[in-house]
Scaffold this motif. Structure first.
Motif, mmCIF file in Angstrom:
data_model
loop_
_atom_site.group_PDB
_atom_site.id
_atom_site.type_symbol
_atom_site.label_atom_id
_atom_site.label_comp_id
_atom_site.label_asym_id
_atom_site.label_seq_id
_atom_site.Cartn_x
_atom_site.Cartn_y
_atom_site.Cartn_z
ATOM 1 N N LYS A 49 0.861 -1.184 0.000
ATOM 2 C CA LYS A 49 0.000 0.000 0.000
ATOM 3 C C LYS A 49 0.899 1.236 0.000
ATOM 4 N N LEU A 50 0.717 2.085 -1.021
ATOM 5 C CA LEU A 50 1.564 3.269 -1.175
ATOM 6 C C LEU A 50 0.741 4.513 -1.458
ATOM 7 N N LYS A 51 1.338 5.651 -1.138
ATOM 8 C CA LYS A 51 0.759 6.945 -1.491
ATOM 9 C C LYS A 51 1.836 7.690 -2.274
ATOM 10 N N THR A 58 -3.349 0.249 -3.354
ATOM 11 C CA THR A 58 -2.737 -1.007 -2.960
ATOM 12 C C THR A 58 -2.321 -1.723 -4.236
ATOM 13 N N PHE A 59 -1.046 -2.051 -4.311
ATOM 14 C CA PHE A 59 -0.492 -2.707 -5.489
ATOM 15 C C PHE A 59 -0.268 -4.178 -5.191
ATOM 16 N N GLY A 78 10.026 -7.234 -11.753
ATOM 17 C CA GLY A 78 8.684 -7.307 -11.202
ATOM 18 C C GLY A 78 7.723 -6.401 -11.908
ATOM 19 N N GLU A 79 6.450 -6.663 -11.657
ATOM 20 C CA GLU A 79 5.401 -5.792 -12.156
ATOM 21 C C GLU A 79 4.256 -5.847 -11.163
ATOM 22 N N GLY A 80 3.616 -4.704 -11.021
ATOM 23 C CA GLY A 80 2.510 -4.621 -10.086
ATOM 24 C C GLY A 80 1.421 -3.732 -10.631
ATOM 25 N N SER A 81 0.209 -4.006 -10.188
ATOM 26 C CA SER A 81 -0.937 -3.227 -10.620
ATOM 27 C C SER A 81 -1.643 -2.661 -9.402
ATOM 28 N N GLY A 82 -2.030 -1.395 -9.521
ATOM 29 C CA GLY A 82 -2.758 -0.725 -8.449
ATOM 30 C C GLY A 82 -4.154 -0.340 -8.893
ATOM 31 N N PHE A 87 0.006 1.187 -12.991
ATOM 32 C CA PHE A 87 0.875 0.023 -12.861
ATOM 33 C C PHE A 87 2.323 0.472 -12.780
ATOM 34 N N ALA A 88 3.148 -0.447 -12.320
ATOM 35 C CA ALA A 88 4.592 -0.234 -12.300
ATOM 36 C C ALA A 88 5.240 -1.529 -12.771
#
Length: 188
Positions: A49-51, A58-59, A78-82, A87-88
């Motif tokens: 969880k990021l701001k 939450t990613f 890596g890859e993440g979705s929020g 996404f990152a």
């Protein structure tokens, strides 16, 4: 976004390597990490969880370790979705170098891309947030790998050296010893 830097960690290289592969240490070190599951020696899944500026999300993402070279380093991808936040995706090359018998230099090169609302925030905000998060990670990671002496213990040692003075910050604020009222009376 690209970022590279190095951090000195007060622990032997083997201990740093083991910590970089320990999900409990990583979970405690990653800012906002709520969950980190290690599926194998090379695959993990995380929930963070990021701001970032006004965007809070939450990613969920997957991380893969490649080019493992124990205890010298690896490549992490890596890859993440929020969700609507975006996404990152990216990777980092981690390289460990001995700095004497009891310290390690951790070198890293990061290359990441963001999309969605995150990308709309602008490169300066993304870069500054990334640097802040990296700083928080390495401070927490170093504390996990090589805990520093608690400040309370150091204060106890200082106070033990001068027991006649009031202890703590309050004593410093109001002075050292209490005056003896009998000593201030004039002799008759």
């Amino acid at each position: 976004m690209q970022m590279n830097d190095s951090q000195r960690i007060e622990a032997p290289r083997q201990k740093v390597w083991e910590a970089l592969n320990d999900p409990d240490v990583l979970k405690a070190s990653i800012p906002g990490c709520e969950e980190l599951v290690k599926h194998s020696d090379t695959e993990m899944e995380a929930k963070v969880k990021l701001k970032v500026g006004p965007v809070k999300a939450t990613f969920g993402g997957k991380v893969t370790l490649n080019d493992l070279d124990p205890p010298n380093g690896y490549t992490i991808e890596g890859e993440g979705s929020g969700g609507v936040a975006g996404f990152a995706r990216g990777g980092a090359k981690i390289r460990l170098e001995e700095d004497g018998p009891d310290a390690t230099i951790l070198n890293y090169e990061v290359d990441a891309k963001v999309g969605g609302k995150l990308a709309q925030l602008g490169a300066r905000l993304i870069d500054s947030t990334s640097k802040r998060l990296a700083g928080e990670f390495f401070a927490a990671f170093a504390e996990q790998v090589a805990p520093t002496e608690p400040a309370e213990h150091a204060t106890e040692e200082i106070n033990a050296e001068a027991p006649e003075q009031k202890k703590g910050w309050l004593g410093g604020l109001f002075g050292g010893k209490k005056a003896d009222p009998a000593a201030e009376e004039p002799a008759a």
